[in-house]
Design an enzyme around this catalytic site. Structure first.
Site, mmCIF file in Angstrom:
data_model
loop_
_atom_site.group_PDB
_atom_site.id
_atom_site.type_symbol
_atom_site.label_atom_id
_atom_site.label_comp_id
_atom_site.label_asym_id
_atom_site.label_seq_id
_atom_site.Cartn_x
_atom_site.Cartn_y
_atom_site.Cartn_z
ATOM 1 N N HIS A 1 46.841 -11.107 -1.793
ATOM 2 C CA HIS A 1 47.782 -10.004 -1.087
ATOM 3 C C HIS A 1 48.165 -9.119 -2.278
ATOM 4 O O HIS A 1 48.416 -9.565 -3.196
ATOM 5 C CB HIS A 1 49.071 -10.860 -0.571
ATOM 6 C CG HIS A 1 50.232 -9.804 -0.049
ATOM 7 N ND1 HIS A 1 50.009 -9.250 1.072
ATOM 8 C CD2 HIS A 1 51.254 -9.480 -0.744
ATOM 9 C CE1 HIS A 1 50.954 -8.421 1.217
ATOM 10 N NE2 HIS A 1 51.798 -8.524 0.040
ATOM 11 N N SER B 1 8.340 -1.799 9.788
ATOM 12 C CA SER B 1 8.418 -0.731 11.005
ATOM 13 C C SER B 1 8.344 0.426 10.626
ATOM 14 O O SER B 1 8.529 0.889 9.404
ATOM 15 C CB SER B 1 9.823 -1.296 11.795
ATOM 16 O OG SER B 1 10.942 -0.720 11.218
ATOM 17 N N GLY C 1 0.821 -1.272 -0.084
ATOM 18 C CA GLY C 1 -0.028 -0.094 -0.060
ATOM 19 C C GLY C 1 0.907 1.248 0.024
ATOM 20 O O GLY C 1 0.238 2.377 -0.031
ATOM 21 N N LEU D 1 16.777 -5.988 10.813
ATOM 22 C CA LEU D 1 17.692 -5.652 9.606
ATOM 23 C C LEU D 1 17.021 -6.255 8.378
ATOM 24 O O LEU D 1 16.488 -7.107 8.281
ATOM 25 C CB LEU D 1 19.104 -6.257 9.889
ATOM 26 C CG LEU D 1 19.823 -5.659 11.017
ATOM 27 C CD1 LEU D 1 21.043 -6.396 11.385
ATOM 28 C CD2 LEU D 1 20.194 -4.333 10.932
ATOM 29 N N TYR E 1 22.991 2.448 15.611
ATOM 30 C CA TYR E 1 23.274 2.692 14.027
ATOM 31 C C TYR E 1 22.754 3.887 13.391
ATOM 32 O O TYR E 1 23.608 4.370 12.699
ATOM 33 C CB TYR E 1 22.521 1.193 13.411
ATOM 34 C CG TYR E 1 22.946 0.019 13.678
ATOM 35 C CD1 TYR E 1 24.077 -0.770 13.157
ATOM 36 C CD2 TYR E 1 22.080 -0.695 14.577
ATOM 37 C CE1 TYR E 1 24.432 -2.036 13.711
ATOM 38 C CE2 TYR E 1 22.586 -1.861 15.036
ATOM 39 C CZ TYR E 1 23.385 -2.730 14.578
ATOM 40 O OH TYR E 1 23.934 -4.001 14.830
ATOM 41 N N GLY F 1 9.722 -1.833 -1.965
ATOM 42 C CA GLY F 1 11.223 -1.668 -1.246
ATOM 43 C C GLY F 1 11.182 -1.421 0.295
ATOM 44 O O GLY F 1 12.177 -1.594 1.066
ATOM 45 N N GLY F 2 9.862 -0.952 0.714
ATOM 46 C CA GLY F 2 9.762 -0.741 1.980
ATOM 47 C C GLY F 2 10.684 0.453 2.721
ATOM 48 O O GLY F 2 11.152 1.199 2.085
ATOM 49 N N GLY G 1 -3.047 -4.630 3.069
ATOM 50 C CA GLY G 1 -3.578 -5.820 3.609
ATOM 51 C C GLY G 1 -4.243 -6.028 4.910
ATOM 52 O O GLY G 1 -3.745 -5.493 5.900
ATOM 53 N N LYS H 1 22.800 5.747 2.614
ATOM 54 C CA LYS H 1 24.201 5.058 2.021
ATOM 55 C C LYS H 1 24.577 6.400 1.120
ATOM 56 O O LYS H 1 25.718 6.571 0.820
ATOM 57 C CB LYS H 1 23.971 3.734 1.699
ATOM 58 C CG LYS H 1 23.766 2.696 2.456
ATOM 59 C CD LYS H 1 24.716 2.935 3.736
ATOM 60 C CE LYS H 1 24.268 2.125 5.012
ATOM 61 N NZ LYS H 1 23.031 2.782 5.295
#
Length: 529
Positions: free
Chosen positions: A492, A175, A60, A361, A213, A64-65, A142, A76
């Site tokens: 290396h 959330s 709704g 997360l 965080y 991607g929330g 929903g 980022k």
């Protein structure tokens, strides 16, 4: 707006699909319907289609929330841009490599646009990836109406919505920012991370409530762009959720040299919004233990970074005999199956991600979604949450997997193997690639059992720590011991040799490992970050 109109038109065309499936002899419209299309719902949908299921997602808001639109992705972008500003302004660091630069400046709006554009790009990528494999995206919020039935609609819209049935249902509603009592949000001078990501202005002095965080990353952004920062932390020390040794080193590098001060052991019990550039924000500080007012701050802005709360209202869980706990989380078992009021499994209903509170997360949500699909397909699976890595994208970065040293010793004492816990450490100052970058500040540490070689936790603070942690997290996930991974070969010179030295520095007792229960099986699982 164009993307949303396109989604609505597609949803309208697809409203006839359930009846077509029913006519084809299917008992339900779909094998799986997912409520919520964040990173968790997306990951579950991809795995479900791969497993041969017919899938629909109900969303709704934004595909991607939180992560993609109001969280880890746009943040980022801000960290990348502000990090470049910090790097170019560090003339001593550049001069040590023979580089000289003139005056460095930035434009706020293009930085903000970079974050917005990135979120839009990733959102569209996710949407296309679902459409390409035949997942139906149903527009609306929903609501459960029965064990296999979901209604969806948008408030005020009669052209969008409907009802579908599914054999299995996954709740992945995510959330929202948690705001403590006494803090009114005006979105201008007192705001959450949702507002801060828009970067509508850069305050001269911003107080950040919370040093987890979110708070740490925004302190990195704001100080790079010229703000002064004050942390307000309820616990006795900053970064309370991190390994104490790592937090101490991070404070020495990320906080002490920068324009940051802090108040610990206090609560922001009253916040009075101000007017940008005209009237300051008043913040009343109360001692956490005595509950006495100890100070009042006057700042230009306040960022509330006190964690997140589950978005589970309006789901009508009663329709399947379930309810949220007192914090709003939906109880689940280790198979992500929703538990009813009686504590028993609600058949065919699962909950993943922030809504269940096990580990808040985005990548944990995706892993939970995959686990839920495995279980509904008859392939029993339980995600080991202590194998899920976490990272804080400051400059330099912090990352970890498993237990902190403090938690590992506590678990060892409770499990009767306290004398078997060992710690090994290494420094970035011994790494050739880090020294070539003039970025030798940092360390890595591993907590392990010296009798069995079990890896209990790995913590990294330093250049690209967020990328380095995965060798350790995958080792934990596959139950590799120290002796299994210490023979791995690393190119290396690379930063990965920090972990190479760490693994090789561990010493496991010779002989056959003791037959003892894995500490990870008995240790306390992660909860909401």
């Amino acid at each position: 707006m164009r993307s949303r109109r396109l989604s609505v038109r597609q949803a309208a065309r697809r409203r006839a699909l359930p009846s077509v499936l029913a006519q084809a002899g299917h008992k339900y419209d779909y094998d799986l319907v997912i409520i919520g299309c964040g990173v968790g719902g997306h990951g579950a949908a991809l795995h479900a289609v791969e497993s041969g299921l017919r899938v629909a997602i109900i969303e709704g808001h934004d595909i991607g929330g939180t992560c993609v639109n109001r969280g880890c992705v746009p943040s980022k972008a801000l960290l990348a841009a502000s990090g470049r500003v910090r790097e170019l302004q560090n003339t001593m660091h550049l001069k040590s490599m023979g580089i000289q630069v003139g005056s460095v400046s930035f434009e706020r709006q293009p930085i903000a646009d970079h974050a917005t554009n990135l979120a839009s790009t990733i959102q569209n990528n996710l949407k296309r990836s679902l459409e390409a494999i035949g997942v139906d995206i149903l527009i609306g919020s929903g609501k459960l109406t029965g064990p296999h039935t979901i209604k969806y609609n948008l408030p005020g819209r009669v052209d969008v919505g409907g009802e579908v049935t599914a054999r299995d249902i996954i709740i992945a509603t995510g959330s929202v920012p948690f705001v403590p009592p006494g803090i009114p949000i005006d979105g201008k001078t007192v705001f959450t991370s949702d507002h801060a990501l828009k970067l509508e202005w850069v305050p001269n002095w911003v107080a950040i409530i919370g040093s987890g965080y979110i708070g740490l990353e925004f302190s990195d952004v704001y100080t790079a762009l010229g703000s002064e920062v004050t942390f307000i932390e309820a616990m006795e020390s900053l970064m309370p959720g991190f390994d104490k040794e790592i937090a101490k080193l991070a404070q020495r590098i990320l906080i002490n040299p920068r324009k940051i001060d802090y108040h610990t052991g206090v609560l922001a019990t009253k916040v009075t919004p101000g007017v940008p550039g005209v009237k300051p924000v008043l913040v009343e500080l109360t001692d956490f233990k005595t509950k006495q007012v100890v100070d009042t701050l006057e700042v230009d802005a306040v960022l509330v970074a006190t964690g997140r709360a589950p978005f589970t209202q309006g789901l009508n869980l009663a329709a399947v005999g379930a309810e949220t706990d007192r914090r709003g989380f939906i109880p689940v078992n280790e198979k992500m199956q929703v538990l009813g009021k009686d504590g028993k499994v609600v058949p065919h209903v699962y909950c993943i991600g922030d809504a269940n509170g096990k580990y808040m997360l985005a990548h944990a949500a995706s892993a939970q979604g995959i686990s839920a699909v495995e279980n509904m397909c008859g392939r029993p699976h339980e995600l080991n949450h202590l194998s899920v890595p976490a990272a804080c994208f400051t400059h330099p970065e912090v990352s970890f997997v498993g237990l902190t040293e403090e938690a590992a010793r506590e678990a060892a004492t409770a499990g009767g193997f306290g004398s078997q816990v060992a710690v090994v450490k290494t420094s970035f100052k011994a790494n050739s690639k880090a020294l070539a970058e003039k970025e030798g500040e940092g360390m890595a540490k591993m907590i392990y059992r010296k009798d069995t070689g079990e890896i209990l936790g790995v913590h990294i603070f330093g250049l690209h720590a967020a990328d380095l942690i995965h060798e350790a997290s995958n080792a934990v996930a596959t139950r590799q011991t120290v002796n299994d991974i210490k023979f791995n070969v690393h190119a290396h010179p690379t930063l990965s040799e920090v972990l190479d030295e760490l693994f090789k520095g561990a010493h496991v007792k010779a002989g056959k490992p003791a037959k003892a229960p894995a500490a990870m099986d008995t240790a306390k699982q992660p909860v909401a970050a």
